[in-house]
Design a protein around this motif. Structure first.
Motif, PDB file in Angstrom:
ATOM      1  N   LEU A 102      -0.023  -9.893   3.385  1.00  0.00           N
ATOM      2  CA  LEU A 102      -1.227 -10.076   4.182  1.00  0.00           C
ATOM      3  C   LEU A 102      -1.643  -8.746   4.812  1.00  0.00           C
ATOM      4  N   LYS A 103      -2.892  -8.626   5.206  1.00  0.00           N
ATOM      5  CA  LYS A 103      -3.390  -7.388   5.816  1.00  0.00           C
ATOM      6  C   LYS A 103      -2.598  -7.014   7.056  1.00  0.00           C
ATOM      7  N   SER A 104      -2.061  -8.008   7.746  1.00  0.00           N
ATOM      8  CA  SER A 104      -1.272  -7.774   8.962  1.00  0.00           C
ATOM      9  C   SER A 104       0.117  -7.212   8.663  1.00  0.00           C
ATOM     10  N   ALA A 120       0.822  -1.210   0.000  1.00  0.00           N
ATOM     11  CA  ALA A 120       0.000   0.000   0.000  1.00  0.00           C
ATOM     12  C   ALA A 120       0.862   1.269   0.000  1.00  0.00           C
ATOM     13  N   GLU A 145       7.120  -8.677   8.703  1.00  0.00           N
ATOM     14  CA  GLU A 145       7.242  -7.637   7.687  1.00  0.00           C
ATOM     15  C   GLU A 145       8.653  -7.101   7.499  1.00  0.00           C
TER      16      GLU A 145
END
Length: 159
Positions: free
Chosen positions: A107-109, A45, A147
């Motif tokens: 992933l969203k996390s 993002a 991440e």
């Protein structure tokens, strides 16, 4: 607005074009001292880029990541770069034989999911469902990294 319109591979070189100018924003070699193949990219993002390669020895890794050393016939190289192409982190993932990346997903996390195939019998499965090689030419694998690439949170074989 996304600054990345197209990311493609030309002779192991990632080319990044901006929407505004259609000019190359950056280009970089990624690879070691033999044949390395760019497999997949994913855009975050914030426009960071996650890239996977089927890699050999001699690739650049960064301190503190999951695996700083090459360990087989081919390993996965997982890299994160910012939107300007600056390397944020780079890690190997692989065992004693051939490890080939497939799909990489953010992933969203913020964690990174990596699927692929392996013929390695060691250094693949950790904290997962199937912990040993199932046989045949290849097993699939699913690996989840944090991440910043420092920790392999989960990996499992898939027969």
């Amino acid at each position: 607005m996304k600054t990345l319109l197209l990311l493609t591979v030309l002779l192991f070189s990632n080319l990044c074009f901006t929407q505004e100018t259609q000019r190359i924003q950056y280009s970089t070699y990624i690879g070691g001292n033999s044949e390395d193949y760019s497999i997949n990219i994913q855009l975050a993002a914030n426009d960071d880029i996650i890239a996977t390669l089927q890699a050999t020895a001699g690739c650049v890794t960064t301190p503190g990541v999951h695996q700083t050393f090459f360990s087989g016939f081919s390993d996965v190289l997982l890299q994160k770069r910012d939107k300007n192409g600056t390397l944020i982190w780079s890690t190997y993932y692989g065992g004693n034989l051939e490890d080939i990346p497939g799909k990489v997903t953010l992933l969203k996390s913020g964690k990174i999911a990596l699927a692929g195939q392996t013929s390695s019998i060691a250094n693949i499965a950790f904290n997962g469902h199937q912990m040993s090689y199932g046989g045949g030419t290849y097993d699939g694998f699913l690996a989840i990294f944090n991440e910043d690439g420092t920790c392999l949170l989960y990996t499992s074989r898939c027969v």
